[in-house]
Design a protein around this motif. Sequence first.
Motif, PDB file in Angstrom:
ATOM      1  N   ALA A  39       8.027 -39.472  -1.449  1.00 52.66           N
ATOM      2  CA  ALA A  39       6.803 -40.210  -1.757  1.00 52.66           C
ATOM      3  C   ALA A  39       5.593 -39.444  -1.233  1.00 52.66           C
ATOM      4  O   ALA A  39       5.698 -38.656  -0.293  1.00 52.66           O
ATOM      5  CB  ALA A  39       6.845 -41.605  -1.140  1.00 52.66           C
ATOM      6  N   VAL A  40       4.452 -39.694  -1.875  1.00 56.97           N
ATOM      7  CA  VAL A  40       3.202 -39.048  -1.480  1.00 56.97           C
ATOM      8  C   VAL A  40       2.139 -40.099  -1.195  1.00 56.97           C
ATOM      9  O   VAL A  40       2.269 -41.261  -1.576  1.00 56.97           O
ATOM     10  CB  VAL A  40       2.685 -38.084  -2.575  1.00 56.97           C
ATOM     11  CG1 VAL A  40       3.648 -36.929  -2.771  1.00 56.97           C
ATOM     12  CG2 VAL A  40       2.423 -38.804  -3.882  1.00 56.97           C
ATOM     13  N   GLU A  41       1.075 -39.642  -0.516  1.00 54.46           N
ATOM     14  CA  GLU A  41      -0.096 -40.482  -0.291  1.00 54.46           C
ATOM     15  C   GLU A  41      -1.316 -39.573  -0.285  1.00 54.46           C
ATOM     16  O   GLU A  41      -1.182 -38.336  -0.275  1.00 54.46           O
ATOM     17  CB  GLU A  41       0.029 -41.269   1.009  1.00 54.46           C
ATOM     18  CG  GLU A  41       0.244 -40.428   2.239  1.00 54.46           C
ATOM     19  CD  GLU A  41       0.610 -41.277   3.461  1.00 54.46           C
ATOM     20  OE1 GLU A  41      -0.071 -41.098   4.489  1.00 54.46           O
ATOM     21  OE2 GLU A  41       1.559 -42.085   3.393  1.00 54.46           O
ATOM     22  N   LEU A  42      -2.504 -40.160  -0.304  1.00 51.37           N
ATOM     23  CA  LEU A  42      -3.723 -39.369  -0.303  1.00 51.37           C
ATOM     24  C   LEU A  42      -3.845 -38.580   0.999  1.00 51.37           C
ATOM     25  O   LEU A  42      -3.597 -39.117   2.077  1.00 51.37           O
ATOM     26  CB  LEU A  42      -4.959 -40.261  -0.441  1.00 51.37           C
ATOM     27  CG  LEU A  42      -5.173 -40.950  -1.784  1.00 51.37           C
ATOM     28  CD1 LEU A  42      -6.415 -41.836  -1.722  1.00 51.37           C
ATOM     29  CD2 LEU A  42      -5.287 -39.938  -2.912  1.00 51.37           C
ATOM     30  N   ALA A  43      -4.228 -37.324   0.883  1.00 51.77           N
ATOM     31  CA  ALA A  43      -4.526 -36.517   2.065  1.00 51.77           C
ATOM     32  C   ALA A  43      -5.763 -37.104   2.727  1.00 51.77           C
ATOM     33  O   ALA A  43      -6.704 -37.499   2.049  1.00 51.77           O
ATOM     34  CB  ALA A  43      -4.774 -35.075   1.644  1.00 51.77           C
ATOM     35  N   ALA A  44      -5.781 -37.166   4.050  1.00 54.43           N
ATOM     36  CA  ALA A  44      -6.926 -37.753   4.753  1.00 54.43           C
ATOM     37  C   ALA A  44      -7.248 -37.041   6.061  1.00 54.43           C
ATOM     38  O   ALA A  44      -8.070 -37.516   6.824  1.00 54.43           O
ATOM     39  CB  ALA A  44      -6.679 -39.236   5.004  1.00 54.43           C
ATOM     40  N   THR A  45      -6.580 -35.899   6.319  1.00 52.33           N
ATOM     41  CA  THR A  45      -6.884 -35.116   7.513  1.00 52.33           C
ATOM     42  C   THR A  45      -7.097 -33.663   7.115  1.00 52.33           C
ATOM     43  O   THR A  45      -6.509 -33.183   6.139  1.00 52.33           O
ATOM     44  CB  THR A  45      -5.750 -35.181   8.560  1.00 52.33           C
ATOM     45  OG1 THR A  45      -4.562 -34.670   7.981  1.00 52.33           O
ATOM     46  CG2 THR A  45      -5.521 -36.597   9.052  1.00 52.33           C
ATOM     47  N   SER A  46      -7.914 -32.970   7.873  1.00 52.22           N
ATOM     48  CA  SER A  46      -8.187 -31.561   7.606  1.00 52.22           C
ATOM     49  C   SER A  46      -6.964 -30.701   7.918  1.00 52.22           C
ATOM     50  O   SER A  46      -6.272 -30.929   8.908  1.00 52.22           O
ATOM     51  CB  SER A  46      -9.355 -31.086   8.468  1.00 52.22           C
ATOM     52  OG  SER A  46     -10.509 -31.831   8.167  1.00 52.22           O
ATOM     53  N   PHE A  47      -6.710 -29.739   7.039  1.00 58.72           N
ATOM     54  CA  PHE A  47      -5.657 -28.725   7.236  1.00 58.72           C
ATOM     55  C   PHE A  47      -4.271 -29.321   7.442  1.00 58.72           C
ATOM     56  O   PHE A  47      -3.501 -28.864   8.291  1.00 58.72           O
ATOM     57  CB  PHE A  47      -6.022 -27.789   8.390  1.00 58.72           C
ATOM     58  CG  PHE A  47      -7.364 -27.128   8.213  1.00 58.72           C
ATOM     59  CD1 PHE A  47      -7.561 -26.161   7.237  1.00 58.72           C
ATOM     60  CD2 PHE A  47      -8.437 -27.495   9.010  1.00 58.72           C
ATOM     61  CE1 PHE A  47      -8.797 -25.562   7.064  1.00 58.72           C
ATOM     62  CE2 PHE A  47      -9.679 -26.897   8.845  1.00 58.72           C
ATOM     63  CZ  PHE A  47      -9.858 -25.923   7.870  1.00 58.72           C
ATOM     64  N   ALA A  48      -3.923 -30.349   6.679  1.00 58.05           N
ATOM     65  CA  ALA A  48      -2.612 -30.993   6.795  1.00 58.05           C
ATOM     66  C   ALA A  48      -1.497 -30.048   6.335  1.00 58.05           C
ATOM     67  O   ALA A  48      -1.573 -29.482   5.243  1.00 58.05           O
ATOM     68  CB  ALA A  48      -2.574 -32.275   5.964  1.00 58.05           C
ATOM     69  N   THR A  49      -0.479 -29.893   7.168  1.00 60.82           N
ATOM     70  CA  THR A  49       0.663 -29.047   6.787  1.00 60.82           C
ATOM     71  C   THR A  49       1.618 -29.781   5.845  1.00 60.82           C
ATOM     72  O   THR A  49       2.509 -29.173   5.271  1.00 60.82           O
ATOM     73  CB  THR A  49       1.449 -28.577   8.028  1.00 60.82           C
ATOM     74  OG1 THR A  49       1.874 -29.718   8.764  1.00 60.82           O
ATOM     75  CG2 THR A  49       0.605 -27.655   8.887  1.00 60.82           C
ATOM     76  N   SER A  50       1.415 -31.074   5.667  1.00 62.35           N
ATOM     77  CA  SER A  50       2.263 -31.853   4.760  1.00 62.35           C
ATOM     78  C   SER A  50       1.689 -31.895   3.338  1.00 62.35           C
ATOM     79  O   SER A  50       2.180 -32.644   2.492  1.00 62.35           O
ATOM     80  CB  SER A  50       2.433 -33.274   5.285  1.00 62.35           C
ATOM     81  OG  SER A  50       1.171 -33.900   5.433  1.00 62.35           O
ATOM     82  N   VAL A  51       0.674 -31.061   3.063  1.00 63.25           N
ATOM     83  CA  VAL A  51       0.082 -31.040   1.723  1.00 63.25           C
ATOM     84  C   VAL A  51       1.160 -30.707   0.693  1.00 63.25           C
ATOM     85  O   VAL A  51       2.016 -29.859   0.918  1.00 63.25           O
ATOM     86  CB  VAL A  51      -1.104 -30.045   1.641  1.00 63.25           C
ATOM     87  CG1 VAL A  51      -0.667 -28.612   1.862  1.00 63.25           C
ATOM     88  CG2 VAL A  51      -1.827 -30.185   0.313  1.00 63.25           C
ATOM     89  N   ILE A  52       1.137 -31.447  -0.417  1.00 63.57           N
ATOM     90  CA  ILE A  52       2.133 -31.221  -1.467  1.00 63.57           C
ATOM     91  C   ILE A  52       1.477 -30.817  -2.776  1.00 63.57           C
ATOM     92  O   ILE A  52       2.111 -30.258  -3.624  1.00 63.57           O
ATOM     93  CB  ILE A  52       3.052 -32.447  -1.664  1.00 63.57           C
ATOM     94  CG1 ILE A  52       4.247 -32.084  -2.531  1.00 63.57           C
ATOM     95  CG2 ILE A  52       2.288 -33.625  -2.216  1.00 63.57           C
ATOM     96  CD1 ILE A  52       5.330 -33.127  -2.573  1.00 63.57           C
ATOM     97  N   GLU A  53       0.234 -31.057  -2.976  1.00 63.79           N
ATOM     98  CA  GLU A  53      -0.523 -30.608  -4.138  1.00 63.79           C
ATOM     99  C   GLU A  53      -1.478 -31.673  -4.622  1.00 63.79           C
ATOM    100  O   GLU A  53      -1.914 -32.507  -3.860  1.00 63.79           O
ATOM    101  CB  GLU A  53       0.363 -30.116  -5.288  1.00 63.79           C
ATOM    102  CG  GLU A  53       0.853 -28.704  -5.083  1.00 63.79           C
ATOM    103  CD  GLU A  53      -0.216 -27.686  -4.723  1.00 63.79           C
ATOM    104  OE1 GLU A  53      -1.407 -27.859  -5.024  1.00 63.79           O
ATOM    105  OE2 GLU A  53       0.148 -26.680  -4.121  1.00 63.79           O
ATOM    106  N   VAL A  54      -1.720 -31.653  -5.945  1.00 65.45           N
ATOM    107  CA  VAL A  54      -2.777 -32.441  -6.563  1.00 65.45           C
ATOM    108  C   VAL A  54      -2.194 -33.307  -7.671  1.00 65.45           C
ATOM    109  O   VAL A  54      -1.284 -32.888  -8.387  1.00 65.45           O
ATOM    110  CB  VAL A  54      -3.847 -31.490  -7.150  1.00 65.45           C
ATOM    111  CG1 VAL A  54      -4.942 -32.247  -7.857  1.00 65.45           C
ATOM    112  CG2 VAL A  54      -4.429 -30.604  -6.061  1.00 65.45           C
ATOM    113  N   CYS A  55      -2.728 -34.501  -7.816  1.00 68.79           N
ATOM    114  CA  CYS A  55      -2.328 -35.384  -8.915  1.00 68.79           C
ATOM    115  C   CYS A  55      -2.820 -34.771 -10.223  1.00 68.79           C
ATOM    116  O   CYS A  55      -4.013 -34.509 -10.391  1.00 68.79           O
ATOM    117  CB  CYS A  55      -2.934 -36.771  -8.692  1.00 68.79           C
ATOM    118  SG  CYS A  55      -2.383 -38.010  -9.869  1.00 68.79           S
ATOM    119  N   SER A  56      -1.920 -34.523 -11.138  1.00 72.50           N
ATOM    120  CA  SER A  56      -2.239 -33.850 -12.395  1.00 72.50           C
ATOM    121  C   SER A  56      -2.946 -34.780 -13.377  1.00 72.50           C
ATOM    122  O   SER A  56      -2.708 -35.991 -13.389  1.00 72.50           O
ATOM    123  CB  SER A  56      -0.952 -33.324 -13.033  1.00 72.50           C
ATOM    124  OG  SER A  56      -1.231 -32.647 -14.231  1.00 72.50           O
TER     125      SER A  56
END
Length: 139
Positions: free
Chosen positions: A35-52
Amino acid sequence: QASGADFAERIDVIGDRADYGPGDVLVISPAADRAVELAATSFATSVIEVCSAEPAMLAGGPATGPELAGVPVAITGIVPCKATTENGPIQRGDLLGTSSTPGHAMRAGDAPAPGTVLGKAMAPLESGRGVIEILVSLR
């Protein structure tokens, strides 16, 4: 030949699916598997990408009803991305990471930490917030 510019996979979201839209920057959720959620912190290592917005190819996952659950998450290609100049103006070719503005990317700087880059800017953003095209490239 396909109609879009990216390959995406449908992934479940935390919260209401209506709260997510094209260009949102996403992170892997610590609350649930796959599952994913909106990124909300700077430089998150859990980044998975962008909603297409409109993927050329859309892979699925487990079906949870008449429609696959979640949102299309760009895996590779060029997609629109919500961005902010929180870390300075964005120029073409800049590496991008997550920002503290929910669902937005920002300029990652010259030496971003491993695992924090979500892509490269294909267009500039001089000030404020906007939507720019990016080349998806996790690293």
